[in-house]
Scaffold this motif. Structure first.
Motif, mmCIF file in Angstrom:
data_model
loop_
_atom_site.group_PDB
_atom_site.id
_atom_site.type_symbol
_atom_site.label_atom_id
_atom_site.label_comp_id
_atom_site.label_asym_id
_atom_site.label_seq_id
_atom_site.Cartn_x
_atom_site.Cartn_y
_atom_site.Cartn_z
ATOM 1 N N ARG A 71 -46.530 22.353 -16.489
ATOM 2 C CA ARG A 71 -45.639 22.397 -17.655
ATOM 3 C C ARG A 71 -46.354 22.929 -18.901
ATOM 4 N NH1 ARG A 71 -40.740 19.827 -18.807
ATOM 5 N NH2 ARG A 71 -40.844 18.830 -16.780
ATOM 6 N N ARG A 72 -47.635 22.647 -19.041
ATOM 7 C CA ARG A 72 -48.370 23.078 -20.230
ATOM 8 C C ARG A 72 -48.523 24.602 -20.302
ATOM 9 N NH1 ARG A 72 -53.105 24.488 -18.515
ATOM 10 N NH2 ARG A 72 -53.977 23.636 -16.619
ATOM 11 N N LEU A 73 -48.307 25.299 -19.164
ATOM 12 C CA LEU A 73 -48.381 26.762 -19.165
ATOM 13 C C LEU A 73 -47.084 27.412 -19.636
ATOM 14 C CD1 LEU A 73 -50.319 27.333 -15.810
ATOM 15 C CD2 LEU A 73 -51.230 27.318 -18.149
ATOM 16 N N ASP A 74 -46.043 26.617 -19.853
ATOM 17 C CA ASP A 74 -44.773 27.120 -20.388
ATOM 18 C C ASP A 74 -44.854 27.047 -21.911
ATOM 19 O OD1 ASP A 74 -42.208 27.914 -20.916
ATOM 20 O OD2 ASP A 74 -41.261 26.101 -20.140
ATOM 21 N N THR A 75 -45.472 28.045 -22.505
ATOM 22 C CA THR A 75 -45.751 27.997 -23.937
ATOM 23 C C THR A 75 -44.515 28.132 -24.819
ATOM 24 O OG1 THR A 75 -46.245 30.364 -23.905
ATOM 25 C CG2 THR A 75 -48.103 28.845 -23.652
ATOM 26 N N ASP A 76 -43.455 28.759 -24.318
ATOM 27 C CA ASP A 76 -42.253 28.922 -25.136
ATOM 28 C C ASP A 76 -41.179 27.882 -24.838
ATOM 29 O OD1 ASP A 76 -41.606 29.927 -22.669
ATOM 30 O OD2 ASP A 76 -40.927 31.877 -23.390
ATOM 31 N N ASP B 162 -39.096 27.404 -22.283
ATOM 32 C CA ASP B 162 -37.816 27.870 -21.746
ATOM 33 C C ASP B 162 -37.547 27.429 -20.311
ATOM 34 O OD1 ASP B 162 -39.656 29.452 -20.447
ATOM 35 O OD2 ASP B 162 -38.665 31.352 -20.892
ATOM 36 N N GLY B 163 -38.440 26.634 -19.730
ATOM 37 C CA GLY B 163 -38.227 26.163 -18.362
ATOM 38 C C GLY B 163 -38.855 27.053 -17.305
ATOM 39 N N VAL B 164 -39.600 28.082 -17.722
ATOM 40 C CA VAL B 164 -40.300 28.962 -16.787
ATOM 41 C C VAL B 164 -41.751 29.082 -17.244
ATOM 42 C CG1 VAL B 164 -40.394 31.239 -15.717
ATOM 43 C CG2 VAL B 164 -38.195 30.278 -16.361
ATOM 44 N N ALA B 165 -42.675 28.731 -16.360
ATOM 45 C CA ALA B 165 -44.096 28.850 -16.676
ATOM 46 C C ALA B 165 -44.629 30.182 -16.161
ATOM 47 C CB ALA B 165 -44.868 27.692 -16.045
ATOM 48 N N CYS B 166 -45.333 30.883 -17.003
ATOM 49 C CA CYS B 166 -46.026 32.134 -16.657
ATOM 50 C C CYS B 166 -45.080 33.258 -16.214
ATOM 51 C CB CYS B 166 -47.076 31.881 -15.575
ATOM 52 S SG CYS B 166 -48.313 30.680 -16.069
ATOM 53 N N GLU B 167 -43.937 33.401 -16.875
ATOM 54 C CA GLU B 167 -43.009 34.471 -16.546
ATOM 55 C C GLU B 167 -43.606 35.832 -16.896
ATOM 56 O OE1 GLU B 167 -42.518 32.011 -18.770
ATOM 57 O OE2 GLU B 167 -41.251 32.673 -20.414
ATOM 58 N N LYS C 242 -51.841 34.487 -9.024
ATOM 59 C CA LYS C 242 -52.445 34.832 -7.740
ATOM 60 C C LYS C 242 -51.614 34.259 -6.596
ATOM 61 C CE LYS C 242 -57.150 35.151 -9.459
ATOM 62 N NZ LYS C 242 -58.493 34.546 -9.447
ATOM 63 N N VAL C 243 -50.952 33.135 -6.838
ATOM 64 C CA VAL C 243 -50.098 32.497 -5.831
ATOM 65 C C VAL C 243 -48.673 33.005 -5.943
ATOM 66 C CG1 VAL C 243 -49.182 30.302 -4.996
ATOM 67 C CG2 VAL C 243 -51.542 30.449 -5.774
ATOM 68 N N ASP C 244 -48.119 32.992 -7.134
ATOM 69 C CA ASP C 244 -46.776 33.542 -7.352
ATOM 70 C C ASP C 244 -46.798 34.421 -8.594
ATOM 71 O OD1 ASP C 244 -43.900 33.484 -6.442
ATOM 72 O OD2 ASP C 244 -43.732 33.143 -8.593
ATOM 73 N N PRO C 245 -46.715 35.719 -8.422
ATOM 74 C CA PRO C 245 -46.887 36.650 -9.547
ATOM 75 C C PRO C 245 -45.799 36.601 -10.606
ATOM 76 C CG PRO C 245 -46.284 37.826 -7.552
ATOM 77 C CD PRO C 245 -46.508 36.407 -7.158
ATOM 78 N N ASN C 246 -44.669 35.961 -10.349
ATOM 79 C CA ASN C 246 -43.578 35.945 -11.322
ATOM 80 C C ASN C 246 -43.413 34.607 -12.031
ATOM 81 O OD1 ASN C 246 -43.083 38.553 -10.486
ATOM 82 N ND2 ASN C 246 -41.595 37.913 -8.972
ATOM 83 N N GLY C 247 -44.293 33.654 -11.777
ATOM 84 C CA GLY C 247 -44.195 32.350 -12.412
ATOM 85 C C GLY C 247 -43.312 31.390 -11.634
ATOM 86 N N VAL C 248 -43.159 30.169 -12.177
ATOM 87 C CA VAL C 248 -42.327 29.148 -11.535
ATOM 88 C C VAL C 248 -41.330 28.591 -12.541
ATOM 89 C CG1 VAL C 248 -44.022 28.460 -9.801
ATOM 90 C CG2 VAL C 248 -44.017 27.316 -11.998
ATOM 91 N N ALA C 249 -40.148 28.229 -12.040
ATOM 92 C CA ALA C 249 -39.075 27.747 -12.904
ATOM 93 C C ALA C 249 -38.701 26.314 -12.570
ATOM 94 C CB ALA C 249 -37.846 28.638 -12.764
ATOM 95 N N LEU C 250 -38.199 25.608 -13.569
ATOM 96 C CA LEU C 250 -37.779 24.225 -13.427
ATOM 97 C C LEU C 250 -36.399 24.093 -12.790
ATOM 98 C CD1 LEU C 250 -38.214 21.218 -14.060
ATOM 99 C CD2 LEU C 250 -37.266 21.647 -16.327
ATOM 100 N N SER C 251 -35.486 25.035 -13.094
ATOM 101 C CA SER C 251 -34.106 24.912 -12.617
ATOM 102 C C SER C 251 -33.504 26.287 -12.345
ATOM 103 C CB SER C 251 -33.258 24.213 -13.680
ATOM 104 O OG SER C 251 -33.175 25.014 -14.842
ATOM 105 N N LYS C 252 -32.345 26.274 -11.668
ATOM 106 C CA LYS C 252 -31.625 27.527 -11.425
ATOM 107 C C LYS C 252 -31.193 28.151 -12.739
ATOM 108 C CE LYS C 252 -29.730 26.346 -6.902
ATOM 109 N NZ LYS C 252 -28.505 26.129 -6.127
ATOM 110 N N ARG C 253 -30.859 27.319 -13.684
ATOM 111 C CA ARG C 253 -30.438 27.814 -14.991
ATOM 112 C C ARG C 253 -31.584 28.562 -15.686
ATOM 113 N NH1 ARG C 253 -27.753 24.048 -19.687
ATOM 114 N NH2 ARG C 253 -27.156 25.757 -21.045
ATOM 115 N N ALA C 254 -32.803 28.037 -15.559
ATOM 116 C CA ALA C 254 -33.966 28.697 -16.153
ATOM 117 C C ALA C 254 -34.236 30.032 -15.466
ATOM 118 C CB ALA C 254 -35.188 27.797 -16.069
#
Length: 91
Positions: free
Chosen positions: A76-81, A83-88, A41-53
């Motif tokens: 962080r707990r929403l990043d189930t795989d 990979d450094g990106v939550a809710c992609e 609802k806030v960011d539809p594409n998820g959030v990332a930890l780094s530019k590399r992610a």
């Protein structure tokens, strides 16, 4: 649908200022979400930890996530795989 990325960027900026000791705002933004549905609802594409992610997510066919280490750490707990990106989201 409205573009909500400016709001998410503001939350990331203020959250970073709060973490790194800059003067605190009068109302601390809540950057923790209970689920990916709430985060999107806030960011539809998820959030990332780094530019590399971010680059890795784009290369794998996901939409470009918001680069916000503070928001990622809070969720962080929403990043189930792991990979450094939550809710992609796929394109």
């Amino acid at each position: 649908m409205r573009n909500r990325r400016p709001l998410a960027s503001w939350i990331c900026l203020v959250g970073g200022l709060l973490v790194f000791g800059a003067p605190a705002a009068s109302a601390e933004p809540d950057t923790r979400f209970g689920s990916c549905r709430e985060m999107r609802k806030v960011d539809p594409n998820g959030v990332a930890l780094s530019k590399r992610a971010v680059a890795r997510a784009e290369k794998q066919g996901f939409r470009t996530p918001l680069l916000c280490p503070v928001a990622y750490d809070a969720n962080r707990r929403l990043d189930t795989d792991g990979d450094g990106v939550a809710c992609e989201r796929k394109r």
